[in-house]
Scaffold this motif. Structure first.
Motif, mmCIF file in Angstrom:
data_model
loop_
_atom_site.group_PDB
_atom_site.id
_atom_site.type_symbol
_atom_site.label_atom_id
_atom_site.label_comp_id
_atom_site.label_asym_id
_atom_site.label_seq_id
_atom_site.Cartn_x
_atom_site.Cartn_y
_atom_site.Cartn_z
ATOM 1 N N ASN A 176 -3.502 5.584 5.892
ATOM 2 C CA ASN A 176 -2.935 6.286 4.734
ATOM 3 C C ASN A 176 -1.418 6.289 4.756
ATOM 4 N N GLY A 177 -0.842 6.671 5.885
ATOM 5 C CA GLY A 177 0.601 6.873 5.938
ATOM 6 C C GLY A 177 1.307 5.914 6.867
ATOM 7 N N THR A 178 0.715 4.745 7.068
ATOM 8 C CA THR A 178 1.292 3.762 7.983
ATOM 9 C C THR A 178 1.836 2.565 7.216
ATOM 10 N N MET A 179 2.691 1.793 7.880
ATOM 11 C CA MET A 179 3.316 0.651 7.219
ATOM 12 C C MET A 179 2.264 -0.335 6.716
ATOM 13 N N TRP A 181 -5.179 5.121 -1.399
ATOM 14 C CA TRP A 181 -3.932 5.863 -1.604
ATOM 15 C C TRP A 181 -2.848 4.966 -2.183
ATOM 16 N N CYS A 182 -2.829 3.693 -1.789
ATOM 17 C CA CYS A 182 -1.818 2.772 -2.337
ATOM 18 C C CYS A 182 -2.372 1.979 -3.516
ATOM 19 N N HIS A 183 -3.571 2.376 -3.976
ATOM 20 C CA HIS A 183 -4.163 1.812 -5.196
ATOM 21 C C HIS A 183 -4.511 0.333 -5.047
ATOM 22 N N GLU A 184 -4.880 -0.069 -3.850
ATOM 23 C CA GLU A 184 -5.444 -1.409 -3.675
ATOM 24 C C GLU A 184 -6.948 -1.316 -3.920
ATOM 25 N N VAL A 224 -13.542 8.740 -0.921
ATOM 26 C CA VAL A 224 -12.469 9.678 -1.241
ATOM 27 C C VAL A 224 -12.169 9.646 -2.737
ATOM 28 N N THR A 225 -11.428 10.651 -3.158
ATOM 29 C CA THR A 225 -10.744 10.638 -4.440
ATOM 30 C C THR A 225 -9.274 10.939 -4.167
ATOM 31 N N VAL A 226 -8.398 10.099 -4.670
ATOM 32 C CA VAL A 226 -6.970 10.298 -4.413
ATOM 33 C C VAL A 226 -6.258 10.706 -5.698
ATOM 34 N N ASP A 227 -5.270 11.542 -5.520
ATOM 35 C CA ASP A 227 -4.375 11.922 -6.617
ATOM 36 C C ASP A 227 -2.960 11.755 -6.061
ATOM 37 N N THR A 228 -2.459 10.534 -6.134
ATOM 38 C CA THR A 228 -1.167 10.231 -5.525
ATOM 39 C C THR A 228 -0.033 11.031 -6.149
ATOM 40 N N ARG A 242 -0.009 13.983 -7.225
ATOM 41 C CA ARG A 242 -0.067 15.352 -6.713
ATOM 42 C C ARG A 242 -0.169 15.400 -5.187
ATOM 43 N N ALA A 243 -0.040 14.231 -4.543
ATOM 44 C CA ALA A 243 -0.067 14.140 -3.079
ATOM 45 C C ALA A 243 -1.298 14.807 -2.493
ATOM 46 N N THR A 244 -2.450 14.576 -3.155
ATOM 47 C CA THR A 244 -3.681 15.256 -2.777
ATOM 48 C C THR A 244 -4.788 14.245 -2.510
ATOM 49 N N LEU A 245 -5.473 14.438 -1.397
ATOM 50 C CA LEU A 245 -6.602 13.589 -1.007
ATOM 51 C C LEU A 245 -7.832 14.463 -0.842
ATOM 52 N N GLU A 246 -8.924 14.062 -1.465
ATOM 53 C CA GLU A 246 -10.203 14.755 -1.286
ATOM 54 C C GLU A 246 -11.209 13.773 -0.722
ATOM 55 N N VAL A 247 -11.771 14.094 0.446
ATOM 56 C CA VAL A 247 -12.872 13.313 0.973
ATOM 57 C C VAL A 247 -14.129 13.721 0.226
ATOM 58 N N ARG A 248 -14.933 12.745 -0.164
ATOM 59 C CA ARG A 248 -16.130 13.005 -0.962
ATOM 60 C C ARG A 248 -17.375 12.541 -0.218
#
Length: 288
Positions: free
Chosen positions: A159-162, A193-196, A219-223, A225-231
């Protein structure tokens, strides 16, 4: 296909995790945390106990997954104190891989800079200059160590890596000329998260021998709003893509392991309960 689970997503008590795996006919154990320790931190005696338990229960290790290089930044350099600490941990994990027969060792990459390349003026004003170029030299010593030790590395799309997409993972491998020893640990939910798009874009990017291992969750991402929901598996963004991905893996003869990553809970805080509610869908989609 070969199905398994990241064991600490059920329980850090490995015996308990294996009991649950048996109940759902999952064969492959991916190890991340066992007890209170991350792989690479266990004593020789603890490693022997882990190995004995898994061999006695018929659970091959699919991957040893320590967070190697996670948390480093583009300010780090090969050989500095932080990089050396991660390389020392990698050596310990590789030693554990030799004992447990694990074919793969996971690495991560440094913290994400958002814009790595640009055009039309962005290359001047918006790009994090030098951020990407700082990374291959950080990973190169790990590649050389793996070659010398006869193990394969997999770099996770985080998620937050290069490396947060299959595109960046493949680009790293190509720049290092390391496809012989470094492949992609594809986590398509992380890539949301990066919409790939996992299908078909993400899948197609890994054709030609780049795919080494898979993590499956939803998951569902809302980039914005910086929000991640695992589903619950199948009920997030990946839901419509899971069957096509599974069909393509079968058609292309994928021979690696697919690990269910149990990081969803149904509101009660119990990831074991979340596992039990997702594993049926996981087996239905990937188990044929």
């Amino acid at each position: 296909m070969k199905l398994g689970v990241i064991c600490d997503g059920i329980s850090r008590d490995l015996a308990r995790a294996v009991d649950v795996m048996d109940a759902y006919d999952l064969d492959y154990a991916e190890l991340q945390f066992v007890g209170e320790k991350e792989v690479g931190d266990h004593t020789p005696g603890e490693i022997r106990d882990i190995d004995r338990l898994l061999r006695d229960r018929g659970k091959p290790v699919s991957c040893l997954s320590r967070h190697i290089f996670a948390g480093l930044t583009s300010a780090n350099r090969p050989g500095d104190a932080d990089h050396t600490r991660h390389m020392d941990a990698l050596k310990r994990v590789i030693d554990m891989a030799h004992i447990t027969g694990a074919p793969l060792v996971r690495i991560m990459t440094q913290k994400k800079e958002q814009i790595l390349w640009g055009r039309g003026g962005a290359e001047v004003w918006n790009v994090a200059h030098g951020a990407w170029d700082s990374m291959p030299p950080m990973i190169a010593p790990a590649v050389e160590l793996a070659r010398a030790e006869g193990v394969r590395l997999v770099v996770e799309t985080g998620n937050g890596t290069m490396v947060n997409s299959n595109y960046t993972a493949r680009r790293l491998i190509d720049e290092l000329d390391a496809k012989d020893v470094l492949q992609v640990l594809w986590d398509p939910a992380n890539n949301c998260w990066c919409h790939e798009a996992a299908w078909p874009d993400g899948y197609d990017t890994l054709k030609g021998g780049y795919l080494g291992h898979l993590h499956i969750k939803d998951v569902t991402v809302d980039t914005p709003r910086a929000t991640l929901e695992v589903r619950r598996l199948g009920e997030g963004q990946l839901g419509p893509m899971l069957h096509p991905i599974a069909d393509a893996l079968r058609a292309d003869g994928y021979d690696g392991v697919i690990s269910l990553e149990s990081v969803w809970h149904p509101g009660d805080g119990s990831f074991e309960n979340g596992f039990r509610q997702c594993v049926g869908t996981f087996r239905d989609i990937f188990g044929h």
